[in-house]
Scaffold this motif. Structure first.
Motif, PDB file in Angstrom:
ATOM      1  N   UNK A  79       0.833  -1.209   0.000  1.00 31.73           N
ATOM      2  CA  UNK A  79       0.000   0.000   0.000  1.00 31.73           C
ATOM      3  C   UNK A  79       0.866   1.257   0.000  1.00 31.73           C
ATOM      4  N   UNK A  80       1.971   1.208   0.717  1.00 33.70           N
ATOM      5  CA  UNK A  80       2.895   2.343   0.708  1.00 33.70           C
ATOM      6  C   UNK A  80       3.435   2.565  -0.709  1.00 33.70           C
ATOM      7  N   UNK A  81       3.787   1.480  -1.398  1.00 31.70           N
ATOM      8  CA  UNK A  81       4.281   1.560  -2.769  1.00 31.70           C
ATOM      9  C   UNK A  81       3.238   2.194  -3.693  1.00 31.70           C
ATOM     10  N   UNK A  82       1.959   1.948  -3.404  1.00 33.63           N
ATOM     11  CA  UNK A  82       0.865   2.497  -4.213  1.00 33.63           C
ATOM     12  C   UNK A  82       0.406   3.866  -3.716  1.00 33.63           C
ATOM     13  N   UNK A  83       1.129   4.434  -2.751  1.00 32.99           N
ATOM     14  CA  UNK A  83       0.816   5.750  -2.178  1.00 32.99           C
ATOM     15  C   UNK A  83      -0.550   5.800  -1.501  1.00 32.99           C
ATOM     16  N   UNK A  84      -0.958   4.687  -0.918  1.00 37.45           N
ATOM     17  CA  UNK A  84      -2.196   4.637  -0.137  1.00 37.45           C
ATOM     18  C   UNK A  84      -1.814   4.714   1.331  1.00 37.45           C
ATOM     19  N   UNK A  85      -2.326   5.720   2.007  1.00 37.44           N
ATOM     20  CA  UNK A  85      -2.065   5.844   3.442  1.00 37.44           C
ATOM     21  C   UNK A  85      -2.915   4.811   4.168  1.00 37.44           C
ATOM     22  N   UNK A  86      -2.316   4.162   5.134  1.00 41.04           N
ATOM     23  CA  UNK A  86      -2.960   3.058   5.832  1.00 41.04           C
ATOM     24  C   UNK A  86      -3.191   3.421   7.290  1.00 41.04           C
ATOM     25  N   UNK A  87      -4.410   3.198   7.744  1.00 40.33           N
ATOM     26  CA  UNK A  87      -4.750   3.386   9.157  1.00 40.33           C
ATOM     27  C   UNK A  87      -5.199   2.026   9.667  1.00 40.33           C
ATOM     28  N   UNK A  88      -4.485   1.515  10.657  1.00 43.22           N
ATOM     29  CA  UNK A  88      -4.800   0.217  11.239  1.00 43.22           C
ATOM     30  C   UNK A  88      -5.098   0.436  12.712  1.00 43.22           C
ATOM     31  N   UNK A  89      -6.315   0.099  13.117  1.00 43.14           N
ATOM     32  CA  UNK A  89      -6.699   0.261  14.512  1.00 43.14           C
ATOM     33  C   UNK A  89      -7.873  -0.666  14.808  1.00 43.14           C
ATOM     34  N   UNK A  90      -8.216  -0.796  16.075  1.00 41.06           N
ATOM     35  CA  UNK A  90      -9.369  -1.630  16.422  1.00 41.06           C
ATOM     36  C   UNK A  90     -10.617  -1.064  15.757  1.00 41.06           C
ATOM     37  N   UNK A  91     -11.555  -1.942  15.479  1.00 46.91           N
ATOM     38  CA  UNK A  91     -12.759  -1.542  14.741  1.00 46.91           C
ATOM     39  C   UNK A  91     -13.585  -0.515  15.499  1.00 46.91           C
ATOM     40  N   UNK A  92     -13.473  -0.477  16.845  1.00 47.96           N
ATOM     41  CA  UNK A  92     -14.207   0.511  17.637  1.00 47.96           C
ATOM     42  C   UNK A  92     -13.805   1.930  17.274  1.00 47.96           C
ATOM     43  N   UNK A  93     -12.563   2.131  16.855  1.00 48.03           N
ATOM     44  CA  UNK A  93     -12.093   3.460  16.464  1.00 48.03           C
ATOM     45  C   UNK A  93     -12.014   3.615  14.943  1.00 48.03           C
ATOM     46  N   UNK A  94     -11.798   2.506  14.245  1.00 49.05           N
ATOM     47  CA  UNK A  94     -11.608   2.560  12.788  1.00 49.05           C
ATOM     48  C   UNK A  94     -12.831   3.127  12.074  1.00 49.05           C
ATOM     49  N   UNK A  95     -14.027   2.732  12.514  1.00 45.34           N
ATOM     50  CA  UNK A  95     -15.224   3.199  11.806  1.00 45.34           C
ATOM     51  C   UNK A  95     -15.390   4.710  11.920  1.00 45.34           C
ATOM     52  N   UNK A  96     -15.001   5.273  13.059  1.00 48.01           N
ATOM     53  CA  UNK A  96     -15.101   6.721  13.233  1.00 48.01           C
ATOM     54  C   UNK A  96     -14.076   7.442  12.361  1.00 48.01           C
ATOM     55  N   UNK A  97     -12.861   6.886  12.276  1.00 49.62           N
ATOM     56  CA  UNK A  97     -11.822   7.476  11.431  1.00 49.62           C
ATOM     57  C   UNK A  97     -12.246   7.398   9.958  1.00 49.62           C
TER      58      UNK A  97
END
Length: 116
Positions: A79-97
């Motif tokens: 994903x970094x190679x494709x210039x996609x920023x990645x956010x990895x977190x628990x689903x409780x916070x991911x949906x809000x982000x």
């Protein structure tokens, strides 16, 4: 406008008024429901094949309510190679982000594990 998440709790997610009880991927133009991974608590490139060729600025990965899912280094590097920023977190916070990025008109996708 991209799909929005109305609510999330252990074992369910509500997207645009529809409740889902299986893991899913949200893309700007569609949902991939009943998302299944080769190894349940591990995400590798094969698990995201349908996402890789989508023009995204961000991919938010919800790793479960208790954050039990592991994202492989291979996914992070690709994903970094494709210039996609990645956010990895628990689903409780991911949906809000994810929703925050949708509200900012960012081209975002989300991959959500709904339980553990």
């Amino acid at each position: 406008m991209a799909p929005k998440i109305d609510d999330y709790g252990f074992g369910y997610i509500v997207v645009d008024g529809v409740t889902y009880s299986r893991d899913l991927i949200i893309l700007p133009d569609r949902l991939i429901t009943n998302w299944w991974r080769r190894e349940g608590h591990r995400i590798d490139l094969d698990d995201l094949r349908e996402v890789l060729d989508i023009d995204l600025e961000y991919l938010v990965i919800g790793t479960g309510y208790f954050s039990r899912v592991h994202v492989t280094d291979e996914v992070i590097k690709e994903l970094k190679k494709r210039n996609v920023k990645l956010i990895i977190t628990d689903s409780r916070h991911a949906w809000e982000k994810y929703n925050q990025l949708v509200d900012e008109n960012v081209r975002v996708g989300g991959a959500f594990h709904l339980t553990c």
